[in-house]
Design a protein around this motif. Structure first.
Motif, PDB file in Angstrom:
ATOM      1  N   ASN A   1       0.852  -1.246  -0.080  1.00 14.62           N
ATOM      2  CA  ASN A   1       0.207  -0.074   0.125  1.00 14.62           C
ATOM      3  C   ASN A   1       0.903   1.343  -0.055  1.00 14.62           C
ATOM      4  O   ASN A   1       0.394   2.273  -0.472  1.00 14.62           O
ATOM      5  CB  ASN A   1      -1.038   0.029   1.169  1.00 14.62           C
ATOM      6  N   HIS A   2       2.004   1.256   0.396  1.00 15.73           N
ATOM      7  CA  HIS A   2       2.997   2.316   0.690  1.00 15.73           C
ATOM      8  C   HIS A   2       4.317   1.762   0.757  1.00 15.73           C
ATOM      9  O   HIS A   2       4.619   0.905   1.530  1.00 15.73           O
ATOM     10  CB  HIS A   2       2.564   3.158   2.135  1.00 15.73           C
ATOM     11  N   ILE A   3       5.273   2.645  -0.007  1.00 13.50           N
ATOM     12  CA  ILE A   3       6.659   2.227   0.014  1.00 13.50           C
ATOM     13  C   ILE A   3       7.410   2.875   1.156  1.00 13.50           C
ATOM     14  O   ILE A   3       8.807   2.700   1.067  1.00 13.50           O
ATOM     15  CB  ILE A   3       7.255   2.341  -1.220  1.00 13.50           C
ATOM     16  N   GLU A   4       6.960   3.792   1.937  1.00 17.90           N
ATOM     17  CA  GLU A   4       8.085   4.510   2.699  1.00 17.90           C
ATOM     18  C   GLU A   4       8.620   3.447   3.703  1.00 17.90           C
ATOM     19  O   GLU A   4       8.221   2.280   3.892  1.00 17.90           O
ATOM     20  CB  GLU A   4       7.292   5.562   3.651  1.00 17.90           C
ATOM     21  N   ASN A   5       9.763   3.881   4.193  1.00 20.31           N
ATOM     22  CA  ASN A   5      10.829   2.787   4.842  1.00 20.31           C
ATOM     23  C   ASN A   5      10.224   2.160   6.042  1.00 20.31           C
ATOM     24  O   ASN A   5      10.458   0.618   6.166  1.00 20.31           O
ATOM     25  CB  ASN A   5      12.012   3.439   5.141  1.00 20.31           C
ATOM     26  N   ASP A   6       9.363   2.891   6.735  1.00 20.49           N
ATOM     27  CA  ASP A   6       8.625   2.124   7.822  1.00 20.49           C
ATOM     28  C   ASP A   6       7.687   0.916   7.494  1.00 20.49           C
ATOM     29  O   ASP A   6       7.319   0.331   8.525  1.00 20.49           O
ATOM     30  CB  ASP A   6       8.077   3.231   9.010  1.00 20.49           C
ATOM     31  N   HIS A   7       7.116   1.055   6.308  1.00 18.90           N
ATOM     32  CA  HIS A   7       6.163  -0.105   5.901  1.00 18.90           C
ATOM     33  C   HIS A   7       6.993  -1.128   4.670  1.00 18.90           C
ATOM     34  O   HIS A   7       6.185  -2.136   4.772  1.00 18.90           O
ATOM     35  CB  HIS A   7       5.087   0.522   5.350  1.00 18.90           C
ATOM     36  N   ALA A   8       7.970  -0.693   4.274  1.00 14.30           N
ATOM     37  CA  ALA A   8       8.365  -1.471   3.078  1.00 14.30           C
ATOM     38  C   ALA A   8       9.624  -2.166   3.116  1.00 14.30           C
ATOM     39  O   ALA A   8      10.390  -2.984   2.213  1.00 14.30           O
ATOM     40  CB  ALA A   8       8.027  -0.758   1.738  1.00 14.30           C
TER      41      ALA A   8
ATOM     42  N   GLN B   1      -3.023   2.220   5.297  1.00 12.02           N
ATOM     43  CA  GLN B   1      -1.801   2.519   5.474  1.00 12.02           C
ATOM     44  C   GLN B   1      -1.399   3.619   6.283  1.00 12.02           C
ATOM     45  O   GLN B   1      -2.186   3.721   7.402  1.00 12.02           O
ATOM     46  CB  GLN B   1      -1.102   2.583   4.183  1.00 12.02           C
ATOM     47  N   ASP B   2      -0.983   5.107   5.946  1.00 10.29           N
ATOM     48  CA  ASP B   2      -0.877   5.849   7.129  1.00 10.29           C
ATOM     49  C   ASP B   2      -2.124   6.553   7.490  1.00 10.29           C
ATOM     50  O   ASP B   2      -2.106   7.054   8.528  1.00 10.29           O
ATOM     51  CB  ASP B   2       0.199   7.139   6.370  1.00 10.29           C
ATOM     52  N   GLY B   3      -3.042   6.738   6.364  1.00  4.92           N
ATOM     53  CA  GLY B   3      -4.303   7.272   7.021  1.00  4.92           C
ATOM     54  C   GLY B   3      -4.997   6.975   8.058  1.00  4.92           C
ATOM     55  O   GLY B   3      -5.031   5.662   8.406  1.00  4.92           O
TER      56      GLY B   3
ATOM     57  N   ASP C   1      -1.582   1.645   9.358  1.00  6.84           N
ATOM     58  CA  ASP C   1      -0.423   1.048   9.404  1.00  6.84           C
ATOM     59  C   ASP C   1       0.391   1.492  10.558  1.00  6.84           C
ATOM     60  O   ASP C   1       1.568   1.096  10.840  1.00  6.84           O
ATOM     61  CB  ASP C   1       0.551   1.083   8.102  1.00  6.84           C
ATOM     62  N   HIS C   2      -0.412   2.454  11.593  1.00 14.23           N
ATOM     63  CA  HIS C   2       0.220   2.955  12.840  1.00 14.23           C
ATOM     64  C   HIS C   2      -0.760   2.843  13.661  1.00 14.23           C
ATOM     65  O   HIS C   2      -2.085   3.434  13.562  1.00 14.23           O
ATOM     66  CB  HIS C   2       0.924   4.349  12.630  1.00 14.23           C
ATOM     67  N   GLY C   3      -0.458   2.443  14.933  1.00 14.39           N
ATOM     68  CA  GLY C   3      -1.387   2.730  16.136  1.00 14.39           C
ATOM     69  C   GLY C   3      -2.821   1.971  16.157  1.00 14.39           C
ATOM     70  O   GLY C   3      -2.480   0.814  15.650  1.00 14.39           O
TER      71      GLY C   3
ATOM     72  N   LEU D   1      -1.306  10.882   0.279  1.00 16.41           N
ATOM     73  CA  LEU D   1      -1.572  10.394   1.518  1.00 16.41           C
ATOM     74  C   LEU D   1      -0.905   9.002   1.996  1.00 16.41           C
ATOM     75  O   LEU D   1      -1.688   8.000   1.823  1.00 16.41           O
ATOM     76  CB  LEU D   1      -3.157  10.165   1.728  1.00 16.41           C
ATOM     77  N   HIS D   2       0.401   8.760   2.040  1.00 14.81           N
ATOM     78  CA  HIS D   2       0.999  10.004   2.446  1.00 14.81           C
ATOM     79  C   HIS D   2       2.108  10.356   1.405  1.00 14.81           C
ATOM     80  O   HIS D   2       2.917  11.567   1.512  1.00 14.81           O
ATOM     81  CB  HIS D   2       1.742   9.643   3.764  1.00 14.81           C
ATOM     82  N   TRP D   3       2.564   9.483   0.475  1.00 15.18           N
ATOM     83  CA  TRP D   3       3.383   9.664  -0.370  1.00 15.18           C
ATOM     84  C   TRP D   3       2.891   9.581  -1.818  1.00 15.18           C
ATOM     85  O   TRP D   3       1.513   9.125  -1.916  1.00 15.18           O
ATOM     86  CB  TRP D   3       4.684   8.546  -0.474  1.00 15.18           C
TER      87      TRP D   3
HETATM   88 FE1  FEO Z   1       4.524   7.460   5.102  1.00 16.82          FE
HETATM   89 FE2  FEO Z   1       4.126   5.631   8.002  1.00 16.82          FE
HETATM   90  O1  FEO Z   1       4.788   6.160   6.394  1.00 16.82           O
END
Ligand code: FEO
Length: 403
Positions: free
Chosen positions: A76-83, A162-164, A227-229, A143-145
């Motif tokens: 869903n999202h490639i930012e480092n904290d998820h991918a 994901q981040d949303g 993907d957080h919280g 949202l977010h990248w």
């Molecule tokens: Fe946009 Fe949790 O990464």
């Protein structure tokens, strides 16, 4: 330990209790990296976790299924904290089909050799049948990248977002109602505001149009799994409404005083200023920059309809911590807030003027002139600061932004 959120769908992520610096953003509550395993005819993994937590994730998966049996991986999202654990997953399940947006594919190729991966580029409305379920993809660029998308599962009325709708919270609780029971609604609301202010503030108009698109699609959403919280199983409608309100720029009838000080002259001005604001019936929160992270100051700025920025003068300019805060704030493209300035000086002055120069580069409504004291406030300066606080609070009560 995996946690089931719907029949056959499990959280298999990791809790990061110790992180306090999330790429420069203060996370006093830590965070979690949520990802989800769907045990259907085709075992499907949605997202991964930050690389340093790969063993947590793999351990959670192994308790449910041999990772080699993963048939599909949704990115869903490639930012480092998820991918950044994606490479490890693909080594365990090299034949898995990867589903990702076009921008996601381009981005992920900068992190991994994807030449042997079975990559499937998807766009909004594309579906994937995995047996008893159909996954529906919804692109959410910025949202977010630029690569971002969400995955909706109609059979479970579940949106994996994901981040949303996320929050930077490390907790034993996986669900909103559990967290509220163990902590409080106010604590959760504060975490939501903190996350939105520091990550999503620039994207309010995109959030509005994307939420309108979701509403138009008529998706029946019973649960939102970010993907957080915490996962929103009890109050999914509330978090959507909160996002609509925040995207509209709605804020408390309050003032955030955000300042720094050298020899306490500027700091001493905060006392009559706050008294004047409170005497007008407006709440007031005070954040000293050297005692708090920038992200905390931004959260308090975001929550309040008005803000006063306080600075001493150093070398004819504002104090460096104030400059750092305003540079960070400018990048977040604030609007629908009214902002004034105050401060002290010893020689020629210039700090407050410099704050106004920076505020002028943003879309906030600037409240001028500011108020200054020479070296430190004397009784006359205190009276003026009190009246300034009252006048500013009156203006804040009248101000409703560009809604
Ligand atoms: Fe946009 Fe949790 O990464």
């Amino acid at each position: 330990m995996a946690v089931e959120l719907k029949n056959g769908i499990c959280w298999v992520g990791a809790v990061d209790w110790s992180i306090r610096d999330f790429h420069g953003y203060e996370t006093p509550r830590g965070t979690s990296y949520n990802n989800y395993l769907i045990m259907d005819e085709q075992v499907t993994l949605v997202d991964t976790v930050k690389h340093s937590f790969v063993s947590d994730m793999v351990g959670n998966i192994e308790r449910l299924v041999d990772p080699a049996k993963i048939k599909n991986v949704i990115v869903n999202h490639i930012e480092n904290d998820h991918a950044t654990s994606l490479g490890a997953v693909m080594r365990l399940a090299p034949d898995a089909n990867v589903y990702i947006t076009e921008k996601g594919k381009k981005g992920i190729a900068r992190f991994f050799d994807i030449s042997k991966w079975n990559i499937n580029v998807v766009k909004t409305g594309d579906t994937l049948n995995i047996g008893g379920r159909n996954l529906v993809f919804l692109e959410t660029p910025m949202l977010h990248w630029p690569d971002s998308m969400m995955t909706y599962i109609p059979e479970d009325k579940l949106l994996i977002s994901q981040d949303g709708f996320g929050q930077h919270i490390a907790s034993a609780e996986r669900f909103d109602d559990e967290y509220i029971h163990a902590h409080s609604q106010a604590e959760l609301d504060d975490a939501v505001a903190d996350y939105y202010a520091n990550i999503l503030m620039p994207f309010g108009s995109i959030i509005k149009s994307k939420l309108a698109e979701v509403q138009k699609l008529g998706l029946d959403i019973e649960m939102i799994a970010p993907d957080h919280g915490v996962i929103w199983r009890k109050f999914p409608q509330k978090i959507v409404q909160d996002y609509l309100d925040m995207a509209d720029g709605k804020a408390d009838l309050s003032v955030a005083i955000i300042y720094d000080t050298m020899w306490r002259g500027t700091e001493m001005m905060t006392v009559p200023l706050t008294r004047g604001i409170i005497d007008e019936g407006v709440a007031c929160r005070v954040v000293k920059l050297r005692a708090n992270a920038r992200s905390i100051a931004v959260k308090e700025f975001w929550k309040a309809r008005g803000a006063l920025i306080g600075t001493p003068t150093l070398n004819n300019l504002m104090f460096p911590t104030v400059a750092s805060f305003l540079a960070y704030l400018r990048g977040l493209k604030p609007k629908n807030r009214i902002v004034g300035a105050f401060g002290s000086y010893g020689w020629g002055g210039g700090g407050v003027k410099n704050v106004y120069e920076e505020l002028g580069k943003t879309a906030v409504e600037v409240y001028e002139p500011g108020i200054e004291a020479h070296y430190r406030p004397d009784p006359d300066d205190e009276t003026k600061a009190y009246e300034y606080g009252r006048d500013f609070a009156k203006k804040v009560k009248e101000y409703h932004g560009q809604f």
